[in-house]
Structure formats: structure tokens, C-alpha cells
Design an enzyme around this catalytic site. Structure first.
Site, mmCIF file in Angstrom:
data_model
loop_
_atom_site.group_PDB
_atom_site.id
_atom_site.type_symbol
_atom_site.label_atom_id
_atom_site.label_comp_id
_atom_site.label_asym_id
_atom_site.label_seq_id
_atom_site.Cartn_x
_atom_site.Cartn_y
_atom_site.Cartn_z
ATOM 1 N N GLU A 169 0.741 6.212 12.542
ATOM 2 C CA GLU A 169 -0.591 5.773 12.966
ATOM 3 C C GLU A 169 -0.622 4.293 13.324
ATOM 4 O O GLU A 169 -1.330 3.889 14.251
ATOM 5 C CB GLU A 169 -1.590 6.065 11.851
ATOM 6 C CG GLU A 169 -3.040 5.842 12.230
ATOM 7 C CD GLU A 169 -3.990 6.309 11.137
ATOM 8 O OE1 GLU A 169 -5.105 5.770 11.079
ATOM 9 O OE2 GLU A 169 -3.609 7.193 10.343
ATOM 10 N N ASP A 170 0.172 3.469 12.621
ATOM 11 C CA ASP A 170 0.023 2.013 12.744
ATOM 12 C C ASP A 170 1.225 1.284 13.326
ATOM 13 O O ASP A 170 1.192 0.061 13.465
ATOM 14 C CB ASP A 170 -0.282 1.407 11.362
ATOM 15 C CG ASP A 170 -1.612 1.885 10.807
ATOM 16 O OD1 ASP A 170 -2.465 2.308 11.605
ATOM 17 O OD2 ASP A 170 -1.792 1.839 9.583
ATOM 18 N N ASP A 183 -3.575 8.357 -1.160
ATOM 19 C CA ASP A 183 -3.902 7.289 -0.208
ATOM 20 C C ASP A 183 -5.331 6.802 -0.423
ATOM 21 O O ASP A 183 -5.598 5.594 -0.508
ATOM 22 C CB ASP A 183 -3.721 7.837 1.213
ATOM 23 C CG ASP A 183 -4.107 6.829 2.283
ATOM 24 O OD1 ASP A 183 -3.885 5.622 2.090
ATOM 25 O OD2 ASP A 183 -4.649 7.258 3.322
ATOM 26 N N HIS A 220 0.827 -1.222 0.000
ATOM 27 C CA HIS A 220 0.000 0.000 0.000
ATOM 28 C C HIS A 220 0.858 1.269 0.000
ATOM 29 O O HIS A 220 0.660 2.139 -0.870
ATOM 30 C CB HIS A 220 -0.955 -0.018 1.185
ATOM 31 C CG HIS A 220 -1.706 1.257 1.384
ATOM 32 N ND1 HIS A 220 -2.593 1.766 0.458
ATOM 33 C CD2 HIS A 220 -1.678 2.159 2.406
ATOM 34 C CE1 HIS A 220 -3.100 2.906 0.901
ATOM 35 N NE2 HIS A 220 -2.557 3.173 2.075
ATOM 36 N N HIS A 279 3.309 7.438 5.330
ATOM 37 C CA HIS A 279 2.060 8.068 5.764
ATOM 38 C C HIS A 279 1.306 7.279 6.826
ATOM 39 O O HIS A 279 0.494 7.833 7.559
ATOM 40 C CB HIS A 279 1.158 8.356 4.556
ATOM 41 C CG HIS A 279 0.457 7.159 4.005
ATOM 42 N ND1 HIS A 279 1.047 6.300 3.103
ATOM 43 C CD2 HIS A 279 -0.793 6.665 4.211
ATOM 44 C CE1 HIS A 279 0.200 5.355 2.770
ATOM 45 N NE2 HIS A 279 -0.914 5.535 3.434
#
Length: 642
Positions: free
Chosen positions: A86-87, A147, A57, A82
Site C-alpha cells: 500500500e505504501d 494493525d 509499526h 502488511h
């Protein structure tokens, strides 16, 4: 890792690196490679819903940023990273330390902020965060769009409920945002993918119809295009002709707008003629066919497009009024082209777009196409002004609805009598135009002259209209104006005005049942309640003689959301189908709902009593006129409902 995935990843990253090496320095190229290495390490234990490694991705997003949006090193680095903050366990400070403040800023904007409590919802707070970044740098939004585009391209793996959620966000926010930024291709693909997942059966149906029509019409279109190529053959080396099909979503939207089925709409495809603006010397006479190929260096793009248009209309019939010159008057998103419709041998009007290579590129890249400081500044300023206005004045209005009404509509260009161009959303009215000129013009507007014709200020405007607003200092907005405007500026001014007006709660007299538009009078009781009566109401006459000091002058105005029950009695000569004609008149012709109907016939004289609901006295009067015109009807009159 599966060998198939390993091969896919290596091939994809190799293509990206090869593309970037042509445009950036060796130092930046190393930073891009380092960003990929960090992303691969951070996501190495993560997988997508499809089962493929998650790193696929970020690579895909980075390729969209680099190849489809043609951005530089830092946006590509941010695209790789990106989802890292967050992950994974990495932080913004880790990004800042390794790749600098600029990359950290871009990653921070596209990282959803986790909160214990969201102001409205997680989704809306995310929209606001993205929009706020536009005031500083448009690149962050472009990364977010990349995205979203890849997520939509791979939405198959999601559950249906997640598909609907993501498709809804795309329709509401991301596709219109891409349109406003001039990224037509991304906007079109996002809309189409969203439609595919929201309405799969409808999508499949239209797609099948389009495939069938393309197969049936291809020979005719090929023949027509060959004739176009013959006409412009002197320009053959510098002009290309291509057939472009619109997406199922675009066709569906046309069907909804026109209120017809697939077979009765046009514009499912268009023919694009693209000319090269490369300088090639002068245009000189030739002995054989008169002139050498068109020499573009001496002429502006408009003149080149007009030359091609002139050659085409010498051979093909032009549909009157079909010319749309978006070269002189680009759309607000920057789109430019010259449109015309020509008659084919099969008797169909074919849509032709004449564009330069620059126009085609700009349509794809939008605000990123011409990266001069002045150009980028203009795009940013378009957003800043409205966003700041919304933030300052939007306390009583929904933030996102305010933004979408300001930014996310197809545009029309209309003009003042002195030629000033005003850009408004499609569907805007003369009232929107008035408030766009100045708040005082809107507040005191009385009428509009549209292309010289006297019309209501609630009239919907169309592209190219010349509009003049008539004002009166004594005139003030009506309460229903808020239902006839689209722009944020008009809505804000009207809301502010209405807030200054003391709301009056009306009751209707139970004897005379006044309707909006009737001549009415109000009586204010001691508890402050106001009762409306028709001026000829016997109760009103009695009250006026006893409580004259409580009389109020009021205007009972129509509200499209409110219906009032009425009753009419109809007398006429009985005949076959009389009752069905009465019902048809009310329900089908006038689009009103019947609540009650009774009929009695004596000696061939029919008497019908019908209860239905209307918005106003004017609507009731129109109904009475229509009913009276029915064959055999002698009398129609309004009755009081006890």
C-alpha cells in the site's frame, strides 16, 4: 536514525525473534527474518506522525500477532509486510515470489484497494474486503485487528478529526468483530481506547472516579480476597485469585444501560478464581483436615468449578439468582466461566468468576485458541452462512447494517420448550425468535409464551427464557413489526413481505381527524387517493350513502415515527396547582409534548383546553384516563380540531 529509536527497534525485534524461535522451524525462522529485512528496507525513508521510524509499526503489529494472538510464521511475515504494497513500490507479486502464495494472500486482504469510484465509500468497501476474506481464512482478519490495535494504542499523534474517524471505525467494525471472534481482551481494549479518544473528558472523569474508588475500597477487597483464599486453601497450589477492574468504557456503558450515575452501578470490578486443570493424581483422605487437595484429573472443568463454588457458598451468602453458568452454555463468542455473587463483610455483593486456565486462555485467543481443523471450520462457517445470505438477499438493505445486526451484538441464549438452544442478539424479541425457528413461524406468529406467561410477540427476551410461539395461518405480519426485530433474518423476511404489499397512501378526514387505532373506513377517489374517516363521521355516512362502491376496509395502524395533533377539554374544580398537575401529567408522566394550552376560570370552575400530539387513539385514551384521575377533575373529553 536517532539512537533511542535504534535501541528501541533492536530490543523489540530481538524479543520477537526469541519468542518465534521457540515455536517454528529454523527454515520458517529465516523467512521471518527475511520479511523483517524487506519491511525495514521498504519503509526506511518513512516516518509516523509521532516522528518515529515507520518500521516501528510493522514490528509492533508482528509482535501482537506472534505474542498476543500466538499465530505462526506466515501471519507474522504478513504482519511485517502488511503496509509494504500500500505504501511503497513493492507489489503483491514481489511478495508472492519471495514468500509464497499464502503470505501474498494475507497481505492482499489487509491492503486497501485503491479505486476510482467506491461502491458506497472507501471505508465500507474496505470492510467488505476484510469480511470476504473470512470465507477462506480467519488469519487475515486477525492481522487487520492487530494493525488496528496498534494504531489505536498510538492514536495520540493524530489530529482530533482523524482520531474521531479512526475511533468511529473501531467502534462500528473492529471491536465488535473482535468480540465475535472471541478475542475478548482485544475487543475490550479497542472499545476503551475508542472511548478515550471520542469522549476524552467523559473518559477522564470516569477514570478519576474509578481510581478514587479503587483506593478507598482496596483494603476491604483485599480482606475479602484473603477470606476467599482461606476457604479454598486446600486447593492453593492449583488455584489463583485475582482482582480485575473493568475499563472506563465498560463502566460508562453500564451507566448508560442502567440510566444512573457512577456511584449507583455495580460490577466495576470482579474477582476471578482460576484453577489449573493439570492432572495431579487421586483425591485421598488425610488425617489432619479430611482431604488432600482436589484431584482434577478425575473431573471435568464444570465439576471443578462447582467444587469451588460449593466451598465458597458454604462460607459466604450467595445472592439468589446470581449464578450464570457459561460453562454449559458458552456465549456465542466462545466465552466460558461460572459466575456468582457473594456477600462481603461490608454488605456488598461481589461478582466472582470461576474459570479454568484453558477458559482464560480461550477468552484471550478466541477462535485461535484451539486450532483443530474442526474448531477453525466451525468459526469460519458461522461467518460464511450469514455473509452469503446478506450478499444474496441484501439488495434492498444496507450491507454493513445487515452484517452488524447479524454478528456484532452481545448474545443471549433462549430455549424452545423442547430444550433447543437459540442464540439471539441482546435486545432481540419473540419475533426474532420466531423467525429464527422458521420464516413461516415468524410470518404467522400471533403471541408468545415466555416462561409459561402469555406475552406480546414484541416482548424483549432475556437470557435463559423458554419461548413458545403461537401461530395462526390466517394471521400475517403487521407493518410495524419491522421496528421490533433485530436479527438480519427477521428483517429480511419482513422487508420481503412488506414489498409484496401494495402501499396505500392515506389522507385523514379534515372533519373527524381519525387516529391509528380508531375504527375507520376508507373511501377511494377516482385518482386513487384514499381518505380515512372515523366510522361515526357524518361525512363518511354521507359518502357511504352515495358512493358505496368506493368503500375500502382498512386498518389504520400506529407508526412510532408519526404523531397526530389532538385536543382535549378539561373541566374541574379550581385549586392551587391544578394547572401544574395537568401539565405534569401530560409532559412528565405521559411524555407527550403540549402544543397549545388555554384556561379560563369562572366561579371556581376551571375549563382548560390543551393541544398535544399522540401516536394513536390508545395513547389518547390513556392520556384521558390519567387526566381524569387528577384530584378535582370532573370531565375530560376529546374535541375536534377545526
Amino acid at each position: 536514525m536517532n539512537d533511542i529509536y535504534t535501541t528501541q527497534i533492536n530490543e523489540s525485534i530481538a524479543l520477537l525473534f526469541a519468542n518465534m524461535e521457540q515455536h517454528i522451524t529454523a527454515e520458517d525462522m529465516q523467512r521471518v527474518r527475511d520479511a523483517y529485512a524487506l519491511a525495514a528496507e521498504a519503509h526506511k525513508e518513512q516516518f509516523r506522525k509521532t516522528g518515529e521510524p515507520y518500521i516501528i509499526h510493522p514490528i509492533a503489529v508482528a509482535r501482537i500477532v506472534a505474542e498476543e494472538l500466538e499465530l505462526g510464521a506466515n501471519p507474522v511475515i504478513a504482519a511485517f509486510l502488511h503496509d509494504v504494497v500500500e505504501d511503497t513500490a513493492y507489489t503483491i507479486e514481489d511478495i508472492r515470489e519471495r514468500f509464497g502464495d499464502d503470505v501474498a494472500f494475507l497481505v492482499g486482504v489487509v491492503t486497501k484497494q485503491k479505486k476510482d469510484k467506491y461502491e458506497k465509500s472507501k471505508q465500507v468497501d474496505n470492510y467488505r474486503q476484510i469480511l470476504a476474506s473470512v470465507q477462506y481464512d480467519v488469519r487475515a482478519i486477525l492481522i487487520k485487528l492487530a494493525d488496528r490495535l496498534h494504531n489505536m494504542r498510538t492514536l495520540d499523534s493524530m489530529r482530533p478529526d482523524k482520531q474521531l474517524k479512526i475511533a468511529g471505525e473501531t467502534d462500528y467494525f473492529y471491536a465488535p468483530l473482535a468480540n465475535r471472534l472471541g478475542l475478548y481482551h482485544i475487543k475490550s481494549e479497542l472499545e476503551n481506547l475508542s472511548f478515550r479518544y471520542r469522549c476524552p473528558r467523559e473518559y477522564a472523569k470516569i477514570e478519576a472516579l474509578m481510581t478514587k474508588e479503587q483506593e478507598e475500597n482496596r483494603a476491604n477487597l483485599d480482606s475479602f480476597m484473603e477470606k476467599i483464599k482461606e476457604v479454598i486453601s486446600p486447593l492453593e497450589r492449583w488455584v489463583r485469585v485475582e482482582l480485575r477492574y473493568r475499563t472506563p468504557y465498560s463502566v460508562w456503558r453500564k451507566m448508560q444501560s442502567a440510566g444512573c450515575d457512577f456511584n449507583h452501578i455495580d460490577g466495576k470490578h470482579y474477582i476471578r478464581i482460576v484453577f489449573n486443570a493439570t492432572p495431579i493424581g487421586e483425591r485421598e483422605p488425610l488425617d489432619n483436615d479430611g482431604l488432600q487437595p482436589f484431584q482434577f484429573d478425575q473431573y471435568g472443568e464444570k465439576k471443578k468449578a462447582i467444587w469451588i463454588y460449593s466451598d465458597l457458598t458454604t462460607v459466604f451468602k450467595e445472592r439468589p439468582g446470581s449464578v450464570a453458568n457459561y460453562i454449559d452454555a458458552p456465549k456465542e463468542n466462545g466465552y466460558q466461566s461460572f459466575h456468582v455473587k457473594l456477600l462481603s463483610e461490608q454488605g456488598t455483593w461481589e461478582e466472582i468468576h470461576i474459570s479454568s486456565e484453558r477458559m482464560v486462555r480461550n477468552s484471550r485467543l478466541g477462535c485461535t485458541a484451539e486450532r483443530t481443523e474442526e474448531n477453525v471450520s466451525q468459526w469460519l462457517n458461522k461467518f460464511k452462512g450469514v455473509l452469503q445470505d446478506v450478499a444474496f438477499h441484501g439488495k434492498d438493505m444496507d450491507y454493513m447494517d445487515s452484517v452488524t445486526s447479524s454478528f456484532y451484538n452481545d448474545d443471549i441464549r433462549v430455549f424452545t420448550p423442547k430444550g433447543r438452544c437459540i442464540i439471539l442478539p441482546k435486545g432481540a424479541t419473540a419475533l426474532d425468535f420466531a423467525y429464527e425457528i422458521h420464516s413461516e413461524v415468524g410470518t404467522h406468529a400471533v403471541y408468545a409464551r415466555i416462561n409459561g406467561k402469555l406475552m406480546s410477540i414484541k416482548s424483549v427476551l432475556h437470557r435463559g427464557d423458554c419461548v413458545e410461539i403461537g401461530t395462526d395461518k390466517e394471521s400475517l405480519p403487521d407493518h410495524d413489526w419491522i421496528n421490533h426485530v433485530m436479527t438480519y433474518r427477521a428483517k429480511r423476511n419482513l422487508r420481503n413481505y412488506l414489498l409484496t404489499q401494495q402501499p396505500l397512501e392515506y389522507k385523514r378526514c379534515s372533519h373527524c381527524h381519525p387516529l391509528p387505532g380508531d375504527e375507520v373506513i376508507g373511501f377511494k377517489a377516482e385518482d386513487g387517493a384514499i381518505t380515512l374517516h372515523k366510522r361515526n363521521c357524518t361525512t363518511a355516512i354521507r359518502l357511504a350513502s352515495q358512493y358505496g362502491d368506493s368503500i375500502l376496509a382498512v386498518e389504520f395502524e400506529k407508526n412510532e415515527q408519526l404523531l397526530y395533533p389532538v385536543r382535549v377539554q378539561i373541566r374541574g374544580v379550581d385549586r392551587y396547582h391544578l394547572l401544574s398537575d395537568l401539565i405534569y401529567c401530560i409532559t412528565e408522566k405521559l411524555h407527550l409534548s403540549i402544543n397549545k394550552l388555554s384556561t379560563e376560570t369562572n366561579d371556581r370552575i376551571a375549563v382548560c383546553t390543551i393541544d398535544f400530539a399522540v401516536h394513536s387513539a390508545g395513547e389518547l385514551d390513556a392520556a384521558i384516563v390519567s387526566l381524569s384521575a387528577i384530584k378535582g377533575i370532573d370531565e375530560v373529553y376529546r374535541m375536534d380540531i377545526e
